[in-house]
Design a protein around this motif. Structure first.
Motif, PDB file in Angstrom:
ATOM      1  N   TRP A 100       0.820  -1.334  -0.019  1.00  9.50           N
ATOM      2  CA  TRP A 100      -0.130  -0.057  -0.085  1.00  9.50           C
ATOM      3  C   TRP A 100       0.999   1.225  -0.015  1.00  9.50           C
ATOM      4  O   TRP A 100       1.986   1.053   0.229  1.00  9.50           O
ATOM      5  CB  TRP A 100      -0.771   0.071   1.265  1.00  9.50           C
TER       6      TRP A 100
ATOM      7  N   THR B 299      -3.621   3.854  -1.775  1.00 13.22           N
ATOM      8  CA  THR B 299      -3.793   3.003  -2.795  1.00 13.22           C
ATOM      9  C   THR B 299      -3.310   1.481  -2.387  1.00 13.22           C
ATOM     10  O   THR B 299      -2.200   1.355  -1.460  1.00 13.22           O
ATOM     11  CB  THR B 299      -2.732   3.427  -3.858  1.00 13.22           C
TER      12      THR B 299
ATOM     13  N   TYR C 298      -2.608  -2.789  -2.990  1.00 14.51           N
ATOM     14  CA  TYR C 298      -2.646  -3.806  -4.135  1.00 14.51           C
ATOM     15  C   TYR C 298      -2.941  -5.266  -3.478  1.00 14.51           C
ATOM     16  O   TYR C 298      -2.291  -5.645  -2.530  1.00 14.51           O
ATOM     17  CB  TYR C 298      -1.281  -3.706  -4.485  1.00 14.51           C
TER      18      TYR C 298
ATOM     19  N   SER D  14      -7.027  -5.848  -9.031  1.00 14.07           N
ATOM     20  CA  SER D  14      -6.077  -5.975  -8.161  1.00 14.07           C
ATOM     21  C   SER D  14      -5.613  -4.680  -7.532  1.00 14.07           C
ATOM     22  O   SER D  14      -4.781  -5.020  -6.695  1.00 14.07           O
ATOM     23  CB  SER D  14      -4.856  -7.070  -8.476  1.00 14.07           C
ATOM     24  N   VAL D  15      -6.043  -3.706  -7.973  1.00 13.36           N
ATOM     25  CA  VAL D  15      -5.758  -2.476  -7.353  1.00 13.36           C
ATOM     26  C   VAL D  15      -6.643  -1.572  -6.952  1.00 13.36           C
ATOM     27  O   VAL D  15      -7.655  -1.363  -7.632  1.00 13.36           O
ATOM     28  CB  VAL D  15      -4.681  -1.891  -8.302  1.00 13.36           C
TER      29      VAL D  15
END
Length: 589
Positions: A184, A194, A196, A242-243
């Motif tokens: 992150w 953000t 991952y 995935s994000v």
């Protein structure tokens, strides 16, 4: 089922638990024991004889004795009960029936037989190498297992077995670690985070978790009692599968810690097609265990074979809800066929095969004044008087376990003393105070003690005890409530939940003026980048409540648990329960 209950009742009462022994009884005796008419007694005996549970020779005429020979043992009847219905509420119904008729307190071997049948070592030890099970007795019904709704210790614990969060807080290292998210980052402003996601993480139904599930999880919190967690969340944006980007309207520097809360557990998009009330009873997560069965008397979990972390060792765990037997638990009475794990126990006797584990400062019991009532809000002297007359150490010494030590703050790290005014003037109330709590044995004992202490000071207190499901709604009618603050791994988030959650009585009973002050301070917390500064603001939130005698922390609790030496991997979590994933059995030749 009732016929089985009746047989067991008569067998215990008259046969000294011996089969094939002639017993002479009158119909009048039988009708008094079974609390039914003599005509019904004849019908009951006929049915038992047809099933070949008894043999009998009927006496002729009113008052003559009938010879009855009981043919089935207690263990056989328990087997009939289980084979005739897989529902454990029938066993629980039997226990309630026996308890109501004083057969558990007067005939200890009966409960011993029930323990052996339901929870004994033979129930857990594997028949095959790959099969291991654990049966646990528990003493109150479980509420919702929807992560956004959990407030009590046991429901939080179960959610942590069923779900995972994006990140986890490691209390030993005091740092956040990866979980569903493996990496992150945030921007300098604190307004964008953000994450991952790991690839291949599966829900219990086999579907692969993706970014849309994360988005749904946090967007649905906006309409939940946990909305405080996402109060300034503007948007969740998925980049591929995935994000995930989180965008906030103000800096939220503690977002990483908020994500460690079990309330932030990741749920499937649209609850995988279930209605919210269905999902709360039989949820689907990604955790080490999945829900197999959940009803009022049983929660049955089975291992998640494809768990993305280490697979749990024990294949199935069943929690049996049996409120009637809490007071009868005694290890020495079941030592020939012991329980593997008793999560809550008052037992102080020692047994060579059992080990005791304890953990203190798990939760805090506190009193909260209903500041939405004008007569309470305007009566500072009354609120101060309550803080003065309740001797917390005396309460702990008198009432004992699970009360641990007196507290004057909700913080684990320190004790902040707020000295009451010992010279507060006497006053008289026009009406008795209404003190309310929810159904739980320690709570009920606490409020009776408080009532007695108030009576000594001329304060008349009425008590009301309600089911937990009705507590938050009913508490609005009370003058004073007894509730519980439950700890989390991240203390900062636990305290914010206490102050801001819509299912916290503190939030529900606070008046508008003080509520607005708390919320302004909460917004300040979010703006602070460093945790030390955030704690300073949270202390201001607490001081507002303490110095105005709005809340009165009473004592911290501790947990005692007993487990058999063959059960390994035992430790107690922050909330005092054993993480199921780490358990396994010692095997001997």
């Amino acid at each position: 089922m009732r016929l089985i209950y009746y047989y067991i009742h008569l067998f215990i009462q008259f046969s000294s638990s011996n089969t094939n022994k002639p017993i002479k009884l009158t119909r009048n005796q039988l009708s008094k024991v079974l609390q039914c008419s003599e005509r019904n007694v004849i019908h009951i005996l006929n049915n038992m004889e047809e099933k070949e549970w008894i043999r009998r020779e009927s006496g002729k005429g009113r008052g003559n004795r009938t010879v009855i020979i009981f043919l089935k043992s207690l263990e056989e009847m328990f087997g009939f009960l289980q084979s005739s219905s897989a529902k454990y509420h029938d066993i629980n119904g039997l226990i309630s029936y026996l308890d109501q008729n004083d057969l558990l307190s007067n005939y200890s071997h009966v409960l011993e037989s029930i323990w052996k049948e339901l929870f004994g070592v033979k129930k857990g030890l594997p028949k095959k190498e790959e099969e291991e099970y654990l049966h646990i007795p528990y003493f109150r019904p479980l509420q919702s297992l929807d992560p956004s709704l959990i407030e009590r210790q046991t429901e939080r614990h179960m959610v942590e077995q069923i779900f995972d969060t994006l990140v986890k807080f490691n209390m030993d290292r005091e740092e956040v670690e990866p979980s569903i998210a493996h990496f992150w980052e945030r921007d300098e402003s604190g307004k964008r985070w953000t994450f991952y996601l790991r690839k291949g993480v599966t829900f219990h139904n086999g579907r692969v978790l993706d970014a849309e599930d994360v988005k749904f999880t946090f967007e649905r919190l906006r309409d939940s009692p946990a909305k405080w967690m996402v109060a300034y969340l503007d948007e969740v944006v998925c980049i591929g599968r995935s994000v995930v980007h989180f965008y906030f309207s103000i800096p939220v520097f503690n977002w990483l810690y908020i994500l460690c809360s079990p309330k932030a557990s990741i749920v499937p998009t649209d609850f995988n097609g279930l209605k919210p009330e269905e999902f709360s009873q039989k949820p689907i997560g990604t955790g080490p265990y999945k829900v197999k069965t959940h009803h009022a008397n049983l929660l049955s979990l089975s291992v998640h074979q494809a768990y993305f972390k280490e697979r749990a060792h024990i294949d199935g765990i069943s929690i049996h809800i049996m409120p009637s037997v809490e007071k009868y638990i005694n290890i020495r009475k079941i030592e020939q066929e012991p329980l593997f794990y008793i999560p809550f126990t008052w037992n102080t006797e020692k047994d060579a095969d059992y080990k005791n584990i304890e953990r203190g400062n798990l939760s805090i019991k506190y009193l909260m004044w209903n500041m939405r009532k004008e007569q309470v809000r305007d009566n500072y002297l009354l609120r101060g008087k309550m803080a003065e007359i309740l001797n917390k150490q005396k309460m702990i010494d008198t009432l004992g376990y699970p009360r641990f030590e007196p507290v004057s703050t909700f913080y684990r790290q320190e004790i902040l003393e707020y000295e009451p005014d010992n010279q507060s003037p006497a006053f008289h109330l026009r009406e008795p105070l209404l003190l309310m709590t929810y159904e739980l044995t320690p709570n009920e004992v606490d409020i009776r003690w408080i009532q007695n202490e108030c009576r000594k000071q001329g304060i008349d207190v009425e008590l009301r005890i309600v089911p937990f499901s009705d507590f938050f709604e009913e508490s609005r009618n009370a003058d004073l409530v007894l509730s519980e603050y439950v700890a989390e791994n991240v203390e900062e988030i636990a305290l914010l939940n206490l102050f801001q959650s819509e299912t916290s009585v503190l939030h529900n009973l606070l008046d508008r003026e003080n509520g607005e002050k708390l919320y302004d301070l909460y917004e300040t917390v979010l703006h602070e980048e460093f945790q030390e500064r955030r704690f300073q603001v949270i202390k201001q939130m607490e001081e507002l409540l303490l110095t105005n005698h709005i809340v009165l922390p009473l004592y911290s609790t501790y947990q005692k648990a007993l487990y058999h030496e063959q059960l390994m991997g035992i430790s107690l979590s922050t909330i005092g329960l054993v993480p199921f994933k780490d358990l396994f059995y010692r095997k001997e030749n």
